[in-house]
Scaffold this active site. Structure first.
Site, PDB file in Angstrom:
ATOM      1  N   ARG A 126      29.020  37.783 -84.706  1.00 15.65           N
ATOM      2  CA  ARG A 126      28.596  36.629 -85.508  1.00 15.65           C
ATOM      3  C   ARG A 126      28.475  35.393 -84.602  1.00 15.65           C
ATOM      4  O   ARG A 126      27.608  34.545 -84.779  1.00 15.65           O
ATOM      5  CB  ARG A 126      29.582  36.338 -86.648  1.00 15.65           C
ATOM      6  CG  ARG A 126      29.011  35.311 -87.638  1.00 15.65           C
ATOM      7  CD  ARG A 126      30.005  34.838 -88.690  1.00 15.65           C
ATOM      8  NE  ARG A 126      31.066  34.044 -88.099  1.00 15.65           N
ATOM      9  CZ  ARG A 126      32.362  34.295 -88.183  1.00 15.65           C
ATOM     10  NH1 ARG A 126      32.793  35.351 -88.863  1.00 15.65           N
ATOM     11  NH2 ARG A 126      33.255  33.525 -87.594  1.00 15.65           N
TER      12      ARG A 126
ATOM     13  N   TYR B  48       5.985  23.285 -97.426  1.00 13.05           N
ATOM     14  CA  TYR B  48       6.244  24.633 -97.928  1.00 13.05           C
ATOM     15  C   TYR B  48       7.157  24.549 -99.165  1.00 13.05           C
ATOM     16  O   TYR B  48       8.222  23.916 -99.113  1.00 13.05           O
ATOM     17  CB  TYR B  48       6.886  25.483 -96.819  1.00 13.05           C
ATOM     18  CG  TYR B  48       7.411  26.795 -97.335  1.00 13.05           C
ATOM     19  CD1 TYR B  48       6.554  27.711 -97.945  1.00 13.05           C
ATOM     20  CD2 TYR B  48       8.767  27.114 -97.255  1.00 13.05           C
ATOM     21  CE1 TYR B  48       7.033  28.899 -98.458  1.00 13.05           C
ATOM     22  CE2 TYR B  48       9.249  28.318 -97.755  1.00 13.05           C
ATOM     23  CZ  TYR B  48       8.377  29.201 -98.359  1.00 13.05           C
ATOM     24  OH  TYR B  48       8.859  30.374 -98.878  1.00 13.05           O
TER      25      TYR B  48
ATOM     26  N   LYS C  85       6.747  35.241 -89.494  1.00 14.39           N
ATOM     27  CA  LYS C  85       5.301  35.106 -89.493  1.00 14.39           C
ATOM     28  C   LYS C  85       4.723  35.488 -88.125  1.00 14.39           C
ATOM     29  O   LYS C  85       4.843  36.624 -87.710  1.00 14.39           O
ATOM     30  CB  LYS C  85       4.938  33.690 -89.936  1.00 14.39           C
ATOM     31  CG  LYS C  85       5.675  33.242 -91.217  1.00 14.39           C
ATOM     32  CD  LYS C  85       5.277  34.070 -92.407  1.00 14.39           C
ATOM     33  CE  LYS C  85       6.080  33.916 -93.682  1.00 14.39           C
ATOM     34  NZ  LYS C  85       7.050  32.926 -93.910  1.00 14.39           N
TER      35      LYS C  85
ATOM     36  N   ASP D 296       8.081  21.855 -88.654  1.00 10.07           N
ATOM     37  CA  ASP D 296       7.942  23.274 -88.972  1.00 10.07           C
ATOM     38  C   ASP D 296       6.681  23.762 -88.250  1.00 10.07           C
ATOM     39  O   ASP D 296       5.562  23.411 -88.636  1.00 10.07           O
ATOM     40  CB  ASP D 296       7.816  23.436 -90.493  1.00 10.07           C
ATOM     41  CG  ASP D 296       7.761  24.895 -90.923  1.00 10.07           C
ATOM     42  OD1 ASP D 296       7.333  25.743 -90.106  1.00 10.07           O
ATOM     43  OD2 ASP D 296       8.118  25.198 -92.076  1.00 10.07           O
TER      44      ASP D 296
HETATM   45  C1  LIG Z   1       5.691  27.124 -93.299  1.00 11.76           C
HETATM   46  C2  LIG Z   1       6.901  27.911 -93.705  1.00 11.76           C
HETATM   47  N1  LIG Z   1       8.127  27.474 -93.358  1.00 11.76           N
HETATM   48  C3  LIG Z   1       9.246  28.159 -93.700  1.00 11.76           C
HETATM   49  C4  LIG Z   1       9.183  29.326 -94.437  1.00 11.76           C
HETATM   50  C5  LIG Z   1      10.440  30.057 -94.817  1.00 11.76           C
HETATM   51  O1  LIG Z   1      10.574  31.195 -94.049  1.00 11.76           O
HETATM   52  P1  LIG Z   1      11.282  32.573 -94.501  1.00 11.76           P
HETATM   53  O2  LIG Z   1      10.444  33.174 -95.584  1.00 11.76           O
HETATM   54  O3  LIG Z   1      11.327  33.378 -93.242  1.00 11.76           O
HETATM   55  O4  LIG Z   1      12.642  32.201 -95.004  1.00 11.76           O
HETATM   56  C6  LIG Z   1       7.925  29.815 -94.821  1.00 11.76           C
HETATM   57  C7  LIG Z   1       7.801  31.071 -95.595  1.00 11.76           C
HETATM   58  O5  LIG Z   1       6.760  31.403 -96.103  1.00 11.76           O
HETATM   59  C8  LIG Z   1       6.759  29.096 -94.425  1.00 11.76           C
HETATM   60  O6  LIG Z   1       5.524  29.510 -94.752  1.00 11.76           O
END
Ligand SMILES: Cc1ncc(COP(=O)(O)O)c(C=O)c1O
Length: 383
Positions: A49, A102, A200, A175
């Site tokens: 961890r 998001y 992604k 992000d």
């Molecule tokens: C731009 C963006 N940031 C953060 C996230 C969150 O990621 P996760 O689904 O891996 O928790 C997403 C998920 O679709 C996203 O599209």
């Protein structure tokens, strides 16, 4: 001479295993590590961890690719973002975020941190004068930028917003999930922290969920390290390995994602069934000039608004054969989805609600002629 991006994506954190010479380092599944003297871990590893060699490899690689000092990888993008916010926020703090951020991030900020006394403002980051007014009056601890945004593909001037935020004492988180460090490096543009859903493009094959935080400041990094260690939303060794495996081809994949998306955007921008194509590589996109300045290519994500409204959107999603109807994005295969009914359902009725006639496309790396043929027949069938 510093090594180039593709060289680092393949080699940083990936030294051959010394006992056998295995070129690909093994996946260290062990939860615990032997000690010879009590309280003195061998080679720094003690309990998975806290630290695990496979996770460390990935983290070193991510820090290098983003031009950061340290990186921390987590079980999902949301777990990564949560670890950062826990590390820096206290009751009474304020977050400024985009009015098309998001939806999952907005939901966490509003519904998890809200009741803990953390307030937020959702703003239009494209108007720097009003950005400064809001930041000056609300004195946020964190300014959360996404660029391009999911799913409206808005482009935010990272350097411009970072300068304003820093003038007023705020930290800037970007992000970078859509662009990836192959196309855009926010820390070099002045941001303090980079967030990824590694689910992604970094993973890149739609077979692993993960997230990461990359930081340029040692003190801030230490706080995130503590949250990762103490609360434990870590990526598993196998997930860290899969993500690292994906990253080795990130550069070449992003080139192909970008050229395919640009070709589709140009081809269908004036289709009779299409009201608007949202893609920063198009000269018609309001953020095109900023995108050209801060991104090397425009990425693989595009959205479309359809003349026929939600009905047309639903038909399009079921008429494509090669574009699979599924949420998520960034894999080698092309995906199509309806944000209002799927990924962004949670923001219905809020300031972040997305248009009903919007479809989002994650353009894969298939042959472009096949993608054009499939989208053409699906759009033609709407006329
Ligand atoms: C731009 C963006 N940031 C953060 C996230 C969150 O990621 P996760 O689904 O891996 O928790 C997403 C998920 O679709 C996203 O599209």
């Amino acid at each position: 001479m510093p090594q180039g991006f593709n060289t680092r994506s393949i080699h940083v954190g990936q030294t051959s295993e010394p006992t056998t010479g295995a070129v690909v380092p093994p996946i260290y599944l062990s939860s615990t590590f032997q000690q010879e003297v009590p309280g003195t871990p061998l080679n720094g590893f003690e309990y998975s961890r806290c630290d695990n060699p496979t996770r460390t490899s990935l983290q070193e690689n991510l820090a290098s690719l983003e031009g950061g000092l340290l990186a921390y990888s987590f079980a999902s993008g949301m777990a990564a973002e949560d670890a950062f916010f826990r590390a820096v926020l206290k009751p009474g703090d304020h977050i400024v975020l985009g009015n098309d951020a998001y939806g999952g991030s907005y939901r966490a900020i509003e519904q998890v941190y809200g009741p803990w006394g953390v307030t937020n403002s959702c703003i239009d980051f494209t108007d720097l004068t009003s950005v400064e007014e809001v930041i000056k009056s609300t004195k946020p601890r964190v300014v959360r930028i996404e660029t391009p945004t999911n799913p409206l593909m808005t482009i935010v001037d990272i350097e411009g917003v970072s300068t304003i935020a820093h003038k007023h004492g705020a930290l800037v988180l970007v992000d970078n999930t859509f662009a990836t460090p192959a196309l855009q490096r926010p820390i070099e543009l002045g941001a303090d922290v980079v967030l990824h859903s590694t689910t992604k493009y970094l993973g890149g094959h739609s077979d692993v969920v993960g997230g990461a935080i990359v930081l340029s400041d040692a003190g801030l990094a230490e706080k995130v390290a503590q949250i990762q260690n103490w609360l434990g939303a870590i990526s598993s060794p196998f997930d860290a390995y899969l993500t690292m495996r994906g990253i080795k081809t990130l550069g070449v994949r992003m080139e192909r994602h970008s050229s395919n998306a640009l070709a589709l955007a140009e081809r269908f921008e004036n289709h009779k069934a299409v009201e608007r194509v949202l893609y920063p590589g198009l000269a018609s996109h309001p953020g095109h000039d900023i995108a050209k300045r801060q991104m090397s290519l425009f990425g693989g994500m595009m959205s479309m608004q359809l003349v026929g409204g939600v009905k047309a959107a639903e038909s399009l999603l079921t008429n494509t054969k090669l574009f699979t109807l599924a949420p998520s994005l960034g894999g080698v295969e092309s995906l199509i989805e309806h944000p209002g009914l799927m990924t962004h359902h949670s923001v219905e009725g809020t300031a972040l609600e997305v248009p009903a006639n919007l479809v989002r496309i994650s353009v894969g790396i298939e042959d472009i002629d096949d993608l054009i043929e499939d989208l053409a027949q699906a759009l033609d069938s709407l006329l």
